[in-house]
Design an enzyme around this catalytic site. Structure first.
Site, PDB file in Angstrom:
ATOM      1  N   LYS A 171       7.368   7.267  -8.479  1.00 63.60           N
ATOM      2  CA  LYS A 171       5.885   6.850  -8.346  1.00 63.60           C
ATOM      3  C   LYS A 171       5.707   5.595  -9.397  1.00 63.60           C
ATOM      4  O   LYS A 171       6.348   5.392 -10.303  1.00 63.60           O
ATOM      5  CB  LYS A 171       5.219   7.920  -9.163  1.00 63.60           C
ATOM      6  CG  LYS A 171       5.108   9.276  -8.181  1.00 63.60           C
ATOM      7  CD  LYS A 171       4.273   9.219  -6.815  1.00 63.60           C
ATOM      8  CE  LYS A 171       4.206  10.481  -6.521  1.00 63.60           C
ATOM      9  NZ  LYS A 171       3.964  10.460  -5.025  1.00 63.60           N
ATOM     10  N   ASP A 200       5.726   4.461  -4.568  1.00 64.97           N
ATOM     11  CA  ASP A 200       4.572   5.128  -4.154  1.00 64.97           C
ATOM     12  C   ASP A 200       3.766   4.899  -5.390  1.00 64.97           C
ATOM     13  O   ASP A 200       3.575   5.319  -6.275  1.00 64.97           O
ATOM     14  CB  ASP A 200       4.945   6.841  -4.195  1.00 64.97           C
ATOM     15  CG  ASP A 200       3.625   7.361  -3.163  1.00 64.97           C
ATOM     16  OD1 ASP A 200       2.588   6.512  -2.748  1.00 64.97           O
ATOM     17  OD2 ASP A 200       3.958   8.726  -2.940  1.00 64.97           O
ATOM     18  N   GLU A 226       4.849   2.222  -1.024  1.00 70.65           N
ATOM     19  CA  GLU A 226       3.902   3.282  -0.226  1.00 70.65           C
ATOM     20  C   GLU A 226       2.654   3.373  -0.703  1.00 70.65           C
ATOM     21  O   GLU A 226       2.405   3.456  -2.094  1.00 70.65           O
ATOM     22  CB  GLU A 226       4.585   4.735  -0.468  1.00 70.65           C
ATOM     23  CG  GLU A 226       3.831   5.846   0.174  1.00 70.65           C
ATOM     24  CD  GLU A 226       4.731   7.251   0.165  1.00 70.65           C
ATOM     25  OE1 GLU A 226       5.868   7.090   0.179  1.00 70.65           O
ATOM     26  OE2 GLU A 226       3.939   8.393   0.007  1.00 70.65           O
ATOM     27  N   GLU A 252      -0.078   9.667   4.629  1.00 71.36           N
ATOM     28  CA  GLU A 252      -0.211  11.209   4.124  1.00 71.36           C
ATOM     29  C   GLU A 252      -1.746  11.277   4.117  1.00 71.36           C
ATOM     30  O   GLU A 252      -2.093  12.484   4.089  1.00 71.36           O
ATOM     31  CB  GLU A 252       0.361  11.321   2.836  1.00 71.36           C
ATOM     32  CG  GLU A 252       0.067  10.463   1.759  1.00 71.36           C
ATOM     33  CD  GLU A 252       0.614  10.650   0.445  1.00 71.36           C
ATOM     34  OE1 GLU A 252       1.781  10.097   0.496  1.00 71.36           O
ATOM     35  OE2 GLU A 252       0.231  11.492  -0.335  1.00 71.36           O
ATOM     36  N   ASP A 275       1.608  13.662   8.006  1.00 73.63           N
ATOM     37  CA  ASP A 275       2.129  15.039   7.524  1.00 73.63           C
ATOM     38  C   ASP A 275       1.427  15.795   8.725  1.00 73.63           C
ATOM     39  O   ASP A 275       0.208  16.070   8.563  1.00 73.63           O
ATOM     40  CB  ASP A 275       1.471  14.960   6.005  1.00 73.63           C
ATOM     41  CG  ASP A 275       1.807  16.434   5.416  1.00 73.63           C
ATOM     42  OD1 ASP A 275       2.184  17.255   6.081  1.00 73.63           O
ATOM     43  OD2 ASP A 275       1.848  16.160   4.072  1.00 73.63           O
ATOM     44  N   HIS A 302       5.637  13.130   5.271  1.00 69.86           N
ATOM     45  CA  HIS A 302       5.286  13.358   3.913  1.00 69.86           C
ATOM     46  C   HIS A 302       5.084  14.953   3.644  1.00 69.86           C
ATOM     47  O   HIS A 302       4.743  15.613   4.344  1.00 69.86           O
ATOM     48  CB  HIS A 302       3.896  12.950   3.613  1.00 69.86           C
ATOM     49  CG  HIS A 302       3.107  13.405   2.375  1.00 69.86           C
ATOM     50  ND1 HIS A 302       2.164  14.252   2.344  1.00 69.86           N
ATOM     51  CD2 HIS A 302       3.383  12.937   1.110  1.00 69.86           C
ATOM     52  CE1 HIS A 302       1.815  14.769   1.091  1.00 69.86           C
ATOM     53  NE2 HIS A 302       2.522  13.901   0.431  1.00 69.86           N
TER      54      HIS A 302
HETATM   55 MG   LIG Z   1       2.846   9.503  -1.275  1.00 67.01          MG
END
Ligand SMILES: [Mg+2]
Length: 366
Positions: A171, A200, A226, A252, A275, A302
Protein backbone atom coordinates in the site's frame (compact mmCIF):
# COMPACT_ATOMS: atom_id res chain seq x y z
CA UNK A 1 -28.16 -30.61 -18.40
CA UNK A 2 -30.46 -33.40 -19.47
CA UNK A 3 -33.55 -32.41 -17.52
CA UNK A 4 -34.32 -28.99 -16.17
CA UNK A 5 -33.37 -28.35 -12.59
CA UNK A 6 -35.54 -25.74 -10.87
CA UNK A 7 -34.46 -23.40 -8.09
CA UNK A 8 -36.42 -24.49 -5.02
CA UNK A 9 -34.81 -22.54 -2.17
CA UNK A 10 -32.19 -19.91 -1.33
CA UNK A 11 -30.68 -19.69 2.12
CA UNK A 12 -28.38 -16.80 2.98
CA UNK A 13 -26.13 -16.23 5.97
CA UNK A 14 -23.73 -13.55 7.22
CA UNK A 15 -20.53 -14.29 9.10
CA UNK A 16 -18.38 -11.66 10.76
CA UNK A 17 -14.83 -12.97 10.59
CA UNK A 18 -11.97 -11.40 12.54
CA UNK A 19 -8.70 -10.65 10.73
CA UNK A 20 -5.53 -12.03 12.23
CA UNK A 21 -4.38 -8.48 12.81
CA UNK A 22 -5.80 -5.03 12.00
CA UNK A 23 -4.99 -3.78 8.50
CA UNK A 24 -4.95 -0.36 6.92
CA UNK A 25 -4.86 1.29 3.51
CA UNK A 26 -5.14 4.91 2.39
CA UNK A 27 -8.90 5.31 2.56
CA UNK A 28 -10.84 2.51 4.25
CA UNK A 29 -9.66 3.08 7.82
CA UNK A 30 -8.42 0.37 10.14
CA UNK A 31 -9.98 -2.96 9.23
CA UNK A 32 -10.48 -5.60 11.91
CA UNK A 33 -13.09 -7.96 10.37
CA UNK A 34 -14.49 -9.00 7.06
CA UNK A 35 -18.05 -10.11 6.50
CA UNK A 36 -18.80 -13.19 4.44
CA UNK A 37 -22.31 -13.38 2.97
CA UNK A 38 -23.19 -16.83 1.65
CA UNK A 39 -26.10 -17.96 -0.52
CA UNK A 40 -26.95 -21.63 -0.85
CA UNK A 41 -29.30 -22.46 -3.68
CA UNK A 42 -31.14 -25.77 -3.65
CA UNK A 43 -32.85 -27.27 -6.67
CA UNK A 44 -35.85 -29.47 -7.33
CA UNK A 45 -33.55 -32.40 -8.15
CA UNK A 46 -31.77 -32.17 -4.82
CA UNK A 47 -28.59 -30.32 -5.71
CA UNK A 48 -26.98 -27.48 -3.77
CA UNK A 49 -24.83 -24.66 -5.11
CA UNK A 50 -22.98 -22.22 -2.90
CA UNK A 51 -22.22 -18.62 -3.73
CA UNK A 52 -20.80 -15.83 -1.66
CA UNK A 53 -19.59 -12.29 -1.48
CA UNK A 54 -17.64 -10.43 1.17
CA UNK A 55 -17.37 -6.95 2.60
CA UNK A 56 -14.55 -5.16 4.39
CA UNK A 57 -16.67 -4.93 7.53
CA UNK A 58 -19.93 -3.14 6.67
CA UNK A 59 -22.95 -3.84 4.46
CA UNK A 60 -23.18 -7.59 4.92
CA UNK A 61 -26.65 -7.55 6.45
CA UNK A 62 -28.03 -5.21 3.79
CA UNK A 63 -26.66 -7.58 1.15
CA UNK A 64 -28.33 -10.54 2.85
CA UNK A 65 -31.64 -8.63 3.05
CA UNK A 66 -31.55 -7.98 -0.68
CA UNK A 67 -30.93 -11.65 -1.39
CA UNK A 68 -33.77 -12.74 0.92
CA UNK A 69 -36.41 -10.14 0.05
CA UNK A 70 -35.71 -9.31 -3.59
CA UNK A 71 -33.64 -11.95 -5.35
CA UNK A 72 -34.96 -15.18 -3.81
CA UNK A 73 -38.62 -14.51 -4.70
CA UNK A 74 -37.52 -13.54 -8.23
CA UNK A 75 -35.61 -16.78 -8.81
CA UNK A 76 -37.45 -19.56 -6.99
CA UNK A 77 -39.34 -21.80 -9.41
CA UNK A 78 -37.08 -20.93 -12.35
CA UNK A 79 -34.51 -22.97 -14.31
CA UNK A 80 -31.22 -23.01 -12.38
CA UNK A 81 -29.18 -23.20 -15.58
CA UNK A 82 -30.56 -20.05 -17.22
CA UNK A 83 -27.71 -18.04 -15.74
CA UNK A 84 -27.37 -15.24 -18.30
CA UNK A 85 -31.10 -14.68 -18.27
CA UNK A 86 -31.17 -14.51 -14.44
CA UNK A 87 -28.21 -12.18 -14.45
CA UNK A 88 -29.86 -9.70 -16.80
CA UNK A 89 -33.16 -9.98 -14.93
CA UNK A 90 -31.53 -9.34 -11.52
CA UNK A 91 -29.62 -6.36 -12.91
CA UNK A 92 -32.66 -4.81 -14.50
CA UNK A 93 -35.01 -5.41 -11.54
CA UNK A 94 -32.54 -3.93 -9.01
CA UNK A 95 -31.33 -1.16 -11.29
CA UNK A 96 -33.56 1.55 -9.81
CA UNK A 97 -32.40 1.12 -6.21
CA UNK A 98 -29.04 -0.44 -6.83
CA UNK A 99 -27.08 0.07 -10.03
CA UNK A 100 -23.92 -1.13 -8.37
CA UNK A 101 -23.33 -1.04 -4.63
CA UNK A 102 -25.16 -3.52 -2.40
CA UNK A 103 -27.18 -4.81 -5.37
CA UNK A 104 -24.03 -5.90 -7.16
CA UNK A 105 -22.81 -7.78 -4.08
CA UNK A 106 -26.14 -9.60 -3.73
CA UNK A 107 -26.28 -10.49 -7.43
CA UNK A 108 -22.68 -11.75 -7.24
CA UNK A 109 -23.44 -14.20 -4.44
CA UNK A 110 -26.42 -15.63 -6.34
CA UNK A 111 -24.56 -15.82 -9.64
CA UNK A 112 -21.64 -17.70 -8.11
CA UNK A 113 -24.06 -20.22 -6.59
CA UNK A 114 -25.67 -20.76 -10.00
CA UNK A 115 -22.27 -21.40 -11.60
CA UNK A 116 -21.44 -23.82 -8.79
CA UNK A 117 -24.67 -25.69 -9.58
CA UNK A 118 -23.93 -25.70 -13.30
CA UNK A 119 -20.47 -27.13 -12.74
CA UNK A 120 -21.78 -29.85 -10.47
CA UNK A 121 -24.52 -30.75 -12.98
CA UNK A 122 -22.11 -30.90 -15.91
CA UNK A 123 -19.19 -32.40 -14.01
CA UNK A 124 -16.97 -29.44 -14.94
CA UNK A 125 -14.58 -27.31 -12.88
CA UNK A 126 -15.01 -23.55 -13.03
CA UNK A 127 -11.77 -22.91 -14.90
CA UNK A 128 -13.03 -25.04 -17.79
CA UNK A 129 -16.50 -23.46 -17.82
CA UNK A 130 -14.90 -19.99 -17.74
CA UNK A 131 -12.94 -20.55 -20.92
CA UNK A 132 -10.40 -23.23 -20.13
CA UNK A 133 -7.36 -21.34 -21.45
CA UNK A 134 -5.33 -22.28 -18.36
CA UNK A 135 -5.46 -23.10 -14.67
CA UNK A 136 -2.27 -21.65 -13.19
CA UNK A 137 -2.37 -17.84 -13.21
CA UNK A 138 0.51 -15.48 -12.63
CA UNK A 139 0.17 -14.85 -8.91
CA UNK A 140 1.15 -12.05 -6.55
CA UNK A 141 0.77 -11.47 -2.84
CA UNK A 142 -0.97 -8.23 -1.93
CA UNK A 143 -0.31 -6.71 1.48
CA UNK A 144 -2.64 -4.41 3.41
CA UNK A 145 0.20 -2.78 5.23
CA UNK A 146 0.07 1.02 5.18
CA UNK A 147 0.02 0.98 8.99
CA UNK A 148 3.15 -1.17 9.22
CA UNK A 149 6.32 0.59 10.34
CA UNK A 150 9.12 0.31 7.76
CA UNK A 151 10.91 -2.58 9.43
CA UNK A 152 7.72 -4.63 9.72
CA UNK A 153 6.80 -3.84 6.10
CA UNK A 154 10.14 -5.12 4.81
CA UNK A 155 9.88 -8.23 6.96
CA UNK A 156 6.34 -8.91 5.79
CA UNK A 157 7.17 -8.49 2.09
CA UNK A 158 10.35 -10.55 2.51
CA UNK A 159 8.21 -13.25 4.08
CA UNK A 160 6.03 -13.43 0.94
CA UNK A 161 9.12 -13.88 -1.24
CA UNK A 162 10.47 -16.51 1.14
CA UNK A 163 7.12 -18.35 0.83
CA UNK A 164 7.73 -18.57 -2.93
CA UNK A 165 5.77 -15.62 -4.30
CA UNK A 166 7.45 -13.97 -7.30
CA UNK A 167 5.50 -10.71 -7.08
CA UNK A 168 4.27 -8.52 -4.22
CA UNK A 169 2.14 -5.42 -3.76
CA UNK A 170 2.29 -2.86 -0.98
CA UNK A 171 0.00 0.00 0.00
CA UNK A 172 1.06 3.59 -0.60
CA UNK A 173 -0.51 6.90 0.41
CA UNK A 174 1.43 8.17 3.41
CA UNK A 175 0.76 11.87 4.13
CA UNK A 176 4.38 12.58 3.15
CA UNK A 177 5.30 11.23 -0.31
CA UNK A 178 8.95 10.96 0.75
CA UNK A 179 7.93 8.28 3.24
CA UNK A 180 6.29 6.18 0.50
CA UNK A 181 9.43 6.55 -1.60
CA UNK A 182 11.60 5.42 1.33
CA UNK A 183 9.31 2.40 1.86
CA UNK A 184 9.47 1.49 -1.83
CA UNK A 185 13.23 1.84 -1.80
CA UNK A 186 13.55 -0.54 1.15
CA UNK A 187 11.07 -3.04 -0.31
CA UNK A 188 12.72 -3.07 -3.75
CA UNK A 189 16.07 -3.60 -2.08
CA UNK A 190 14.69 -6.54 -0.07
CA UNK A 191 13.00 -8.32 -2.99
CA UNK A 192 15.68 -7.60 -5.61
CA UNK A 193 15.25 -6.61 -9.27
CA UNK A 194 13.94 -9.96 -10.52
CA UNK A 195 10.70 -9.96 -8.56
CA UNK A 196 7.66 -7.94 -9.60
CA UNK A 197 6.44 -5.07 -7.46
CA UNK A 198 3.08 -3.29 -7.50
CA UNK A 199 1.66 -0.45 -5.36
CA UNK A 200 -1.92 0.33 -4.38
CA UNK A 201 -3.08 3.87 -3.54
CA UNK A 202 -6.71 3.02 -2.60
CA UNK A 203 -7.85 6.33 -4.17
CA UNK A 204 -5.93 8.39 -1.63
CA UNK A 205 -4.67 10.95 -4.17
CA UNK A 206 -6.13 13.73 -6.28
CA UNK A 207 -4.80 14.12 -9.83
CA UNK A 208 -1.90 16.46 -8.98
CA UNK A 209 -0.82 14.30 -6.06
CA UNK A 210 -1.14 11.16 -8.17
CA UNK A 211 1.08 12.63 -10.90
CA UNK A 212 3.70 13.61 -8.32
CA UNK A 213 3.55 10.16 -6.71
CA UNK A 214 3.70 8.28 -10.03
CA UNK A 215 6.75 10.29 -11.10
CA UNK A 216 8.43 9.64 -7.76
CA UNK A 217 7.68 5.91 -8.12
CA UNK A 218 9.07 5.61 -11.66
CA UNK A 219 12.59 4.48 -10.60
CA UNK A 220 11.21 1.38 -8.84
CA UNK A 221 10.19 -0.55 -11.98
CA UNK A 222 6.58 -1.01 -10.85
CA UNK A 223 4.32 -3.43 -12.66
CA UNK A 224 1.44 -1.09 -11.86
CA UNK A 225 0.13 1.78 -9.74
CA UNK A 226 -3.29 0.62 -8.57
CA UNK A 227 -6.30 2.85 -7.94
CA UNK A 228 -4.40 6.08 -7.22
CA UNK A 229 -7.58 8.19 -7.48
CA UNK A 230 -11.33 7.94 -7.03
CA UNK A 231 -12.46 5.08 -9.25
CA UNK A 232 -15.14 7.28 -10.88
CA UNK A 233 -12.58 9.80 -12.08
CA UNK A 234 -12.26 8.02 -15.41
CA UNK A 235 -10.88 11.02 -17.28
CA UNK A 236 -8.41 11.75 -14.47
CA UNK A 237 -6.89 8.31 -14.99
CA UNK A 238 -6.49 9.13 -18.66
CA UNK A 239 -4.64 12.33 -17.77
CA UNK A 240 -2.45 10.54 -15.24
CA UNK A 241 -1.53 7.88 -17.79
CA UNK A 242 -0.24 10.64 -20.10
CA UNK A 243 1.92 12.09 -17.31
CA UNK A 244 3.78 8.95 -16.21
CA UNK A 245 5.40 5.80 -17.52
CA UNK A 246 4.04 3.73 -14.60
CA UNK A 247 1.21 1.44 -15.84
CA UNK A 248 -2.19 2.01 -14.22
CA UNK A 249 -4.63 -0.55 -12.86
CA UNK A 250 -8.03 -0.48 -11.16
CA UNK A 251 -11.38 -2.25 -11.06
CA UNK A 252 -12.15 -3.45 -7.53
CA UNK A 253 -14.54 -0.54 -7.06
CA UNK A 254 -16.24 -0.76 -10.44
CA UNK A 255 -19.48 -2.66 -9.92
CA UNK A 256 -21.40 -2.37 -13.20
CA UNK A 257 -20.49 -3.22 -16.76
CA UNK A 258 -21.19 0.39 -17.67
CA UNK A 259 -18.50 1.57 -15.25
CA UNK A 260 -16.01 -0.83 -16.80
CA UNK A 261 -16.93 0.49 -20.25
CA UNK A 262 -16.19 4.04 -19.06
CA UNK A 263 -12.85 2.88 -17.67
CA UNK A 264 -11.89 1.16 -20.94
CA UNK A 265 -12.98 4.22 -22.87
CA UNK A 266 -11.31 6.97 -20.86
CA UNK A 267 -8.80 5.69 -18.31
CA UNK A 268 -5.86 4.28 -20.33
CA UNK A 269 -5.54 1.33 -17.97
CA UNK A 270 -2.82 -1.27 -18.53
CA UNK A 271 -4.61 -3.83 -16.31
CA UNK A 272 -8.22 -4.30 -15.24
CA UNK A 273 -9.06 -5.81 -11.83
CA UNK A 274 -12.68 -6.94 -11.57
CA UNK A 275 -13.80 -8.64 -8.36
CA UNK A 276 -16.41 -11.35 -8.94
CA UNK A 277 -17.77 -10.70 -5.44
CA UNK A 278 -18.93 -7.21 -6.40
CA UNK A 279 -19.16 -6.93 -10.19
CA UNK A 280 -21.86 -9.54 -10.70
CA UNK A 281 -20.22 -12.86 -9.91
CA UNK A 282 -18.74 -15.16 -12.51
CA UNK A 283 -21.02 -13.78 -15.22
CA UNK A 284 -20.03 -10.18 -14.46
CA UNK A 285 -16.33 -11.09 -14.32
CA UNK A 286 -16.46 -12.90 -17.66
CA UNK A 287 -18.33 -10.04 -19.35
CA UNK A 288 -15.67 -7.61 -18.16
CA UNK A 289 -12.98 -10.02 -19.37
CA UNK A 290 -14.54 -10.06 -22.85
CA UNK A 291 -14.56 -6.27 -23.04
CA UNK A 292 -10.93 -6.20 -21.93
CA UNK A 293 -9.95 -8.88 -24.45
CA UNK A 294 -11.22 -6.73 -27.29
CA UNK A 295 -8.84 -4.00 -26.12
CA UNK A 296 -5.89 -6.25 -25.40
CA UNK A 297 -6.00 -5.54 -21.66
CA UNK A 298 -4.99 -8.34 -19.25
CA UNK A 299 -7.60 -9.30 -16.66
CA UNK A 300 -6.43 -9.49 -13.07
CA UNK A 301 -8.47 -9.91 -9.89
CA UNK A 302 -9.07 -8.42 -6.48
CA UNK A 303 -9.45 -10.53 -3.35
CA UNK A 304 -11.31 -13.84 -3.19
CA UNK A 305 -8.35 -15.80 -4.57
CA UNK A 306 -10.02 -19.17 -3.93
CA UNK A 307 -12.58 -18.32 -6.65
CA UNK A 308 -10.58 -16.03 -8.93
CA UNK A 309 -7.91 -18.73 -9.26
CA UNK A 310 -10.39 -20.44 -11.58
CA UNK A 311 -11.34 -17.29 -13.53
CA UNK A 312 -8.15 -15.29 -14.15
CA UNK A 313 -6.20 -18.04 -15.99
CA UNK A 314 -9.25 -19.35 -17.86
CA UNK A 315 -9.56 -16.38 -20.23
CA UNK A 316 -7.25 -15.70 -23.19
CA UNK A 317 -6.21 -12.30 -21.78
CA UNK A 318 -5.19 -13.66 -18.37
CA UNK A 319 -3.37 -11.23 -16.08
CA UNK A 320 -2.35 -11.55 -12.42
CA UNK A 321 -4.21 -13.25 -9.58
CA UNK A 322 -4.08 -11.31 -6.33
CA UNK A 323 -3.59 -13.29 -3.14
CA UNK A 324 -5.29 -10.91 -0.75
CA UNK A 325 -4.74 -10.51 2.95
CA UNK A 326 -8.42 -11.30 3.64
CA UNK A 327 -7.93 -15.04 3.62
CA UNK A 328 -11.43 -16.36 3.02
CA UNK A 329 -9.81 -19.58 1.79
CA UNK A 330 -8.83 -20.39 5.36
CA UNK A 331 -12.48 -21.22 5.91
CA UNK A 332 -12.77 -23.52 2.90
CA UNK A 333 -11.89 -27.16 2.47
CA UNK A 334 -9.26 -26.30 -0.15
CA UNK A 335 -7.11 -23.35 0.91
CA UNK A 336 -5.38 -21.80 -2.12
CA UNK A 337 -2.70 -24.04 -3.59
CA UNK A 338 0.46 -22.27 -4.85
CA UNK A 339 3.16 -24.21 -6.69
CA UNK A 340 6.36 -22.67 -8.07
CA UNK A 341 5.00 -19.18 -7.48
CA UNK A 342 1.72 -19.82 -9.29
CA UNK A 343 -1.68 -20.63 -7.85
CA UNK A 344 -3.43 -23.75 -9.15
CA UNK A 345 -7.17 -23.90 -9.89
CA UNK A 346 -9.11 -26.86 -8.46
CA UNK A 347 -10.39 -29.59 -10.79
CA UNK A 348 -13.45 -30.52 -8.78
CA UNK A 349 -16.81 -29.88 -10.46
CA UNK A 350 -18.44 -26.56 -9.54
CA UNK A 351 -16.82 -23.40 -8.20
CA UNK A 352 -14.25 -25.39 -6.24
CA UNK A 353 -15.07 -23.37 -3.11
CA UNK A 354 -16.63 -25.42 -0.32
CA UNK A 355 -16.94 -23.72 3.04
CA UNK A 356 -16.04 -25.20 6.36
CA UNK A 357 -19.25 -24.03 8.04
CA UNK A 358 -18.13 -25.04 11.48
CA UNK A 359 -14.94 -22.97 11.19
CA UNK A 360 -17.00 -19.99 10.01
CA UNK A 361 -19.43 -20.33 12.89
CA UNK A 362 -16.57 -20.50 15.37
CA UNK A 363 -14.87 -17.45 13.83
CA UNK A 364 -18.15 -15.53 13.90
CA UNK A 365 -18.62 -16.28 17.59
CA UNK A 366 -15.04 -15.32 18.49
MG1 LIG B 1 -6.66 -2.42 -4.34
Amino acid sequence: MSSRSMISGIQSRVFRVPLEEPMQDARHGLQTHFELVTAEITTSDGQTGTGYTYTIGTGGHATKAMIDHDLAPMLIGHDADAIDQHYDEMQSRLHYVGRGGIASFAISAIDIALWDLRGKSRGLPLWKMAGGAGKTPLTYRGGVDLNYPLEKLVKSVGGYIDQGFVAVKIKVGKPDLAEDVARLHAVRERIGPAHKLMVDGNFGYDLDQAIAAAKAFEPFDLTWFEEPMEPDDFAGYGQLAKATTVPLAMGENLHTLQEFKHAFEHSSLSFIQPDASNCGGVTGFLRVAKLAEARGIPVCSHGMQELHVSLVPAVPNAGWLEVHAFQIDRYTHRPLVVENGRAVAPDEPGSGVRFNWQALEEADRA
